[in-house]
Enzyme design. Structure first.
Site, short mmCIF file in Angstrom:
data_model
loop_
_atom_site.label_atom_id
_atom_site.label_comp_id
_atom_site.label_asym_id
_atom_site.label_seq_id
_atom_site.Cartn_x
_atom_site.Cartn_y
_atom_site.Cartn_z
N LYS A 281 23.21 -33.83 -23.87
CA LYS A 281 24.39 -34.66 -24.13
C LYS A 281 24.12 -35.46 -25.38
CE LYS A 281 23.74 -36.61 -20.00
NZ LYS A 281 24.93 -36.82 -19.22
N ARG A 282 25.14 -36.16 -25.88
CA ARG A 282 24.91 -37.04 -27.02
C ARG A 282 23.84 -38.08 -26.67
NH1 ARG A 282 28.36 -36.60 -31.70
NH2 ARG A 282 27.33 -38.53 -32.31
#
Ligand code: T68
Length: 835
Positions: free
Chosen positions: A561-562
């Site tokens: 994920k970011r």
């Protein structure tokens, strides 16, 4: 209504679905479109020929859809989003057309490598993360459910940067996704619009003696639409993704040129073309840059003008019923200027009175909020706003004045409330609050998971929820099973379909039928074999990419994920270091082998996030080469996480890390993609994790950590991370290990900002959740040893994820928000009637 008259009847190489026809079509496109003969054609030429072969088949359905919309004039959804993270189109279109296997055979019979051709597609990465990918999933579901819709956004010349890793640090590289051409889009320069910026406003009296306002801009830009067909699964409905590209306006250019201002004219061209040049790579933190506001206004204005032209000119309908034919979904506040722009178009261009204009606007707009983080709430300095959009600022003041009068009537003498609810923040420097504008201008306001909506009503939009409770609703996010199961996990898809048929692909709740196979020994064994084969594929990829050999029997523990502090990748690292410390202290310790895999990008200006990436790579270097570890733990950072790569990662996971501080992750959607593919989740009670756990059962989910309300309580009392550090010897040892320079070749300064932030502030409560996380990770390790039991839990995760199809989310939007009827599109070359 008989619709034979709107059938387009073509029976040739551009429509046929037989293998021989497909082969002929590919070679024909290679010859006539790419202008190549096989002997000199490159892989990209073949990719293009294949893509055009698929596009031809979409176009047929697309034109029937668009003719049907023109004829029936249905109510339509316009999904306005500054980001569409589409991922590669080819594979998905083949799935939705139902010719994936046939096309593979056709390609192979031509002596080509199908997988290599799929790989050749450059990813259209026109988004940052969850919000942009959600928009893409929703387009897929809207088409699949036959909902007439358009996705409106920006055709960024450069999408989200490509990530490279140098010496453990993230390096950003420009994403030149258009360099080899984009076969999926069609430019429509004949449907361009002009967008104004800057200048001033003037009052005048019109021919009917009414006072009107004219906006005299000082710059003008042209928006050219580029259209991409979006085909649904097992339907002919083909909607449009319309992305606007900025170009200089010829006439404007010439005026300056004729006056001798050559540089001014060229300057305008540069200004214009800069507008859609690059996507802002910041997720969940705003920068307040002028260009960003220009981008937002640019695509919103083009999109609204486009809707009005369709409504009034093409369909000949009166503007007074605009809101009956169009509803606009605002994907966060990025397009919220639409509220003021629609008002301007109605008032100034269509001469409509204020009250009616406001009624139309408010009946058109609906707003989805995606975050509660204060640093992500968009606000624009009034000075900047007024200099760029002087007329919109006037309109906003008028909206605000009228609204605050209502608030005063309803809550007399409550000045605090007035200050909080005002669209203009006047607590210091003045700002336009976009969330307040979006909320006030919309008939529906929704959050993206139950907890998020609840917190939204309790906190950020509390006053609005109190005043207009009926406008607030929840729409828990979902993801498309076509891309994230069928396309990315063909092995699992085949096994599932062999047991329960293939209806689950359009009705994901049918996965429940898998529950009856949990007791089937052979089914469990097949399930396990498949996971193992997929892990082997990922292991090969890791070997190629990172030169690290990983054990496919170890737990594939993945956080993809970011990078953001609230997502707590560094909590995961603290667990790794804790295991490492235990192994150093006791080299014969019997632990379940694990491979820790990370992927994700950090915003280029977010130093702490970048430092966390560096920490992961530094820990990886040490752990992976320490003989004491004896391969029991491995740490891998896979660079350049994007949609293409995500599709490879979700199916290979045993354990999905969803470990955000409770109350911070609005929903999460990666959590759903992992679980659908049979990963178990270790997670907090945050966002959609809560609902996932409810669905799969508490016994099939590894829960840890504080609840959202506990988090706010602790913070209210005054949280002191140091106390945890002092009291917890393993936590202290992990932190001290980083601090000592052990992972940074003796450099004790490198990770100081990170360690200092944790020890003295720890805004995301890693220390408070540390022990709970470690304990539950120990349970994970133990549970994995019972492979048979783990497999049961894995099957039940997939079987119970039906709720999280984006089809379910879209059905809820359709029924509870948009109130639109599906419209069936006739299949090509088959007469049918429209319902
Ligand atoms: C995400 N938001 C949420 N924002 O964080 C996630 N922000 O919980 C949720 O599942 C997802 O939205 C879909 O609802 C984002 O992804 C951004 O990317 C973003 C981009 C620009 C500015 C602010």
């Amino acid at each position: 209504m008989q619709t034979e008259d709107i059938q387009i009847r073509i029976e040739d190489d551009r429509t046929g679905l037989e293998i021989e026809t497909l082969k002929r079509a590919i070679l024909d496109n290679l010859f006539y479109i790419q202008g190549k003969f096989p002997e000199i054609a490159t892989l990209n030429d073949y990719y293009m020929a294949l893509a055009y072969t698929v596009r031809d088949r979409l176009i047929h359905r697309w034109l029937i859809s668009s003719q049907t919309y023109t004829k029936v004039q249905p109510r339509e959804v316009c999904y306005l989003s500054a980001e569409f993270l589409m991922g590669p189109h080819l594979g998905n279109n083949l799935i939705n057309l139902g010719i994936y296997d046939r096309m593979r055979q056709a390609v192979q019979e031509l002596g080509l490598n199908f997988e290599a051709l799929l790989e050749q597609e450059e990813e259209p990465g026109l988004g940052n993360g969850g919000l942009g990918r959600l928009a893409a999933c929703y387009l897929d579901s809207m088409a699949t459910l036959d909902i007439p819709s358009v996705g409106y956004g920006i055709r960024y010349e450069f999408g989200i940067f490509d990530q490279d890793i140098h010496d453990g640090w993230q390096v950003e590289i420009t994403d030149k996704w258009l360099k080899n051409g984009n076969p999926w889009e069609i430019a429509r320069p004949e449907w361009a619009f002009e967008v104004k910026f800057g200048g001033r406003t003037e009052r005048y009296t019109d021919e009917k003696g009414r006072s009107r306002v004219k906006w005299i801009p000082d710059r003008m830009v042209q928006g050219v639409p580029y259209d991409t067909p979006i085909l649904g699964y097992e339907t002919s409905s083909t909607n449009t993704l319309r992305l606007w590209s900025a170009q200089a306006v010829e006439s404007f250019d010439f005026r300056a040129f004729n006056a001798g201002d050559y540089y001014g004219a060229v300057g305008n061209k540069v200004f214009s073309e800069n507008l859609s040049k690059v996507l802002y790579p910041n997720d969940e933190q705003i920068q307040g840059k002028q260009l960003r506001l220009e981008q937002q206004y640019f695509f919103v204005s083009c999109s609204l003008q486009d809707m009005i032209r369709t409504h009034c000119d093409r369909r000949g309908l009166p503007i007074s019923i605009f809101h009956e034919k169009f509803t606009v979904q605002l994907n966060d506040t990025h397009p919220a200027i639409a509220v003021a722009e629609l008002m301007r178009l109605l008032l100034d261009e269509h001469g409509i009175e204020w009250d009616q204009a406001w009624h139309i606007t408010q009946s058109t707009m609906a707003y989805t909020n995606h975050t509660l983080l204060p640093e992500a709430l968009e606000r624009w300095a009034v000075g900047l706003f007024g200099s760029l959009l002087p007329r919109h600022l006037e309109i906003i003041y008028e909206i605000n004045g009228r609204f605050l009068n209502e608030v005063r009537l309803r809550y007399p003498k409550d000045d605090e409330r007035i200050r909080r609810m005002s669209i203009i923040d006047e607590s210091g420097d003045r700002y336009v609050r976009m969330a307040n504008l979006a909320t006030l201008g919309s008939y529906s306001i929704n959050g993206v998971a139950e907890l998020h909506t609840q917190l939204l009503k309790q906190d950020v939009l509390h006053d609005f929820a109190e005043m207009y409770p009926e406008r607030f609703n929840n729409k828990t996010n979902g993801v498309t099973p076509r891309r994230f199961m069928v396309l990315s996990n063909p092995r699992l898809t085949k096994l599932i379909t062999s047991k329960i048929g293939d209806h689950w692909i359009r009705n994901l709740q049918e996965l429940r039928q898998l529950e009856s196979f949990v007791e089937d020994l052979e089914f469990r064994s097949e399930w396990r074999q498949i996971k193992l084969a997929i892990k082997r594929d990922l292991a090969n990829y890791i070997q190629e990419q990172n030169g690290i050999e990983v054990n496919v029997d170890s737990i594939f523990d993945i956080q993809a994920k970011r990078f953001h502090e609230y997502k707590r990748q560094h909590l995961n690292v603290l667990h790794i270091i804790t295991l490492y410390n235990r192994l150093k202290a006791n080299p014969n310790l019997d632990i379940t082998p694990r491979t820790f895999i990370f992927g994700g990008k950090a915003a280029p200006g977010y130093q702490m996030a970048k430092l966390i990436i560096k920490l992961i790579n530094s820990v990886a270097d040490v752990v992976n080469s320490d003989p004491d570890v004896r391969d029991r733990i491995k740490v891998v950072f896979l660079k350049d996480y994007n949609v293409k790569f995500a599709q490879r990662v979700y199916p290979a996971a045993d354990l999905s890390e969803q470990i955000s501080t409770a109350g911070k992750e609005a929903s999460g959607t990666g959590n759903m993609k992992f679980s659908m593919n049979g990963a178990l989740t270790i997670g907090t009670l945050d966002g959609a994790n809560i609902e996932i756990r409810e669905e799969v059962g508490a016994e099939n989910f590894f829960l840890f950590g504080l609840t959202a309300s506990k988090v706010s309580q602790i913070k209210a009392k005054g949280y002191d991370p140091m106390q945890y550090y002092i009291a917890n010897s393993e936590l202290k040892a992990a932190i001290d290990r980083i601090n000592s320079g052990f992972f940074s070749k003796g450099d004790t300064a490198l990770f100081k900002p990170l360690v200092g932030s944790l020890m003295y502030q720890d805004p995301y409560l890693l220390f408070a959740d540390y022990q709970s996380y470690i304990d539950v990770q120990t349970q994970v390790g133990e549970a994995y040893r019972d492979q048979d039991h783990w497999t049961r839990m894995s099957i039940l995760n997939t079987a119970r994820m039906g709720k999280f199809s984006s089809d379910r989310s879209i059905r809820e939007y359709v029924k509870e928000v948009w109130k639109i009827d599906p419209l069936k599109i006739c299949p090509p070359n088959e007469p049918c009637s429209i319902h």
